[in-house]
Scaffold this motif. Sequence first.
Motif, mmCIF file in Angstrom:
data_model
loop_
_atom_site.group_PDB
_atom_site.id
_atom_site.type_symbol
_atom_site.label_atom_id
_atom_site.label_comp_id
_atom_site.label_asym_id
_atom_site.label_seq_id
_atom_site.Cartn_x
_atom_site.Cartn_y
_atom_site.Cartn_z
ATOM 1 N N SER A 31 0.636 -1.355 -0.008
ATOM 2 C CA SER A 31 -0.202 -0.101 0.064
ATOM 3 C C SER A 31 0.854 1.288 -0.064
ATOM 4 C CB SER A 31 -0.954 -0.039 1.116
ATOM 5 O OG SER A 31 -0.167 0.241 2.257
ATOM 6 N N ALA A 41 -5.480 1.177 -2.532
ATOM 7 C CA ALA A 41 -6.704 1.327 -1.743
ATOM 8 C C ALA A 41 -6.921 0.046 -1.086
ATOM 9 C CB ALA A 41 -8.069 1.379 -2.488
ATOM 10 N N PRO A 42 -7.326 0.164 0.177
ATOM 11 C CA PRO A 42 -7.475 -1.098 1.188
ATOM 12 C C PRO A 42 -8.288 -1.890 0.417
ATOM 13 C CG PRO A 42 -8.792 0.734 2.149
ATOM 14 C CD PRO A 42 -7.839 1.299 0.943
ATOM 15 N N LYS A 43 -8.160 -3.444 0.404
ATOM 16 C CA LYS A 43 -8.891 -4.523 0.008
ATOM 17 C C LYS A 43 -9.960 -4.850 0.902
ATOM 18 C CE LYS A 43 -5.638 -5.553 -3.409
ATOM 19 N NZ LYS A 43 -4.543 -6.777 -3.844
ATOM 20 N N GLU A 44 -10.898 -5.525 0.589
ATOM 21 C CA GLU A 44 -11.790 -6.385 1.650
ATOM 22 C C GLU A 44 -10.846 -7.559 2.012
ATOM 23 O OE1 GLU A 44 -14.975 -6.300 2.564
ATOM 24 O OE2 GLU A 44 -14.849 -4.167 1.636
ATOM 25 N N ASP A 47 -7.808 6.736 7.966
ATOM 26 C CA ASP A 47 -8.629 6.988 6.920
ATOM 27 C C ASP A 47 -10.041 6.139 7.266
ATOM 28 O OD1 ASP A 47 -8.670 4.638 5.888
ATOM 29 O OD2 ASP A 47 -7.818 5.402 4.231
ATOM 30 N N ASN A 107 -11.429 3.757 6.227
ATOM 31 C CA ASN A 107 -11.344 2.136 5.846
ATOM 32 C C ASN A 107 -10.364 1.559 6.891
ATOM 33 O OD1 ASN A 107 -12.919 2.209 3.423
ATOM 34 N ND2 ASN A 107 -11.386 3.625 2.539
ATOM 35 N N LYS A 124 -6.358 -1.234 10.406
ATOM 36 C CA LYS A 124 -6.449 -2.378 9.559
ATOM 37 C C LYS A 124 -5.258 -2.734 8.852
ATOM 38 C CE LYS A 124 -10.638 -3.038 11.055
ATOM 39 N NZ LYS A 124 -10.629 -3.917 12.510
#
Length: 314
Positions: free
Chosen positions: A17, A22-25, A245, A247, A286
Amino acid sequence: MLRRYIAIIIALAVLISVAGCAPKEKEEIPEESPIQEEANLRNTLVYYLDDIGYLVPVMRQLPWQEDMAMAALMTMISSPENDADAAKYGLKTVLPQDSKIEMQMDKGVARLTFAKDDLKAEDAASEKARIAAIVNTLTAFDTIDSVMLQTEDKQKKLQFGTALNKKMKATALNIESLGQNDKKPVGKVSLYFENNSLIVPVTRYIDAEADLKRAIEELMKGPKKGCGLKCSMPPDTKLLDVKLDPNGFAILNFSKEFSKLTDNPEAEKAVLKTLLLTCLQFDNVKDIQILVEGQNYSPSDAATFAAPVFANQY
């Protein structure tokens, strides 16, 4: 707790990252599922001692058996095989040779009975470390909330004061002692420092409630002088900003000195790992994203980090 460590496996985005993804599921990995590579092995968190005397968590791949909690304890008992296995990584087992343990489960409480002398230790620090290793290893299993220890001869307490026959919860690891000039502690943070190839958790008491920014600042101060641990953060690096952020990405913005890490891939790997682990102590974090002077940081070898990230594993 074990779930918390296993969740880190999905934080590969942390070090990829840094390129601005962008963060993933995240797919949650059940802690009791077999390790993908070999179906007869299981992820199991076990505690050892390093060469300085710090407790070190290690994610082991142990052969599957019906009672994995007892299997974890068996790896912590001194024996030629266990000692040689641990010594490869600069570690030592925490329980004496030929220790005999009986365990019964009662509504989330693991009741352990030891032989008369199996919990005896050389000094207070060793006694405390041994008990913490047992309790923290067992309470890493979701089926175990607390641990009760007793001896066959019904001792009420151990030689250096540890009370027996009472419920024990997981405890803070490797607590730093307070200096005479330290302010009255209000909160505490978990920090991660280096001892050769090992990552060692340290608990530091601070004069304010713990938050993400303060935790990173404390990490950058490094370990206490003379403790034998180190932090490979480049000298004069400054933390310019910390944001979280929606997320769950902790966005850490460092000064230009941080980029010197690319000249030393091993130090870079250690620093990025300790940053990740320090941030993940906060439930709302996360992953992390690293900036240098507001620009995305590119690690020297991103492929190095595309692997499960635990404090230590073998």
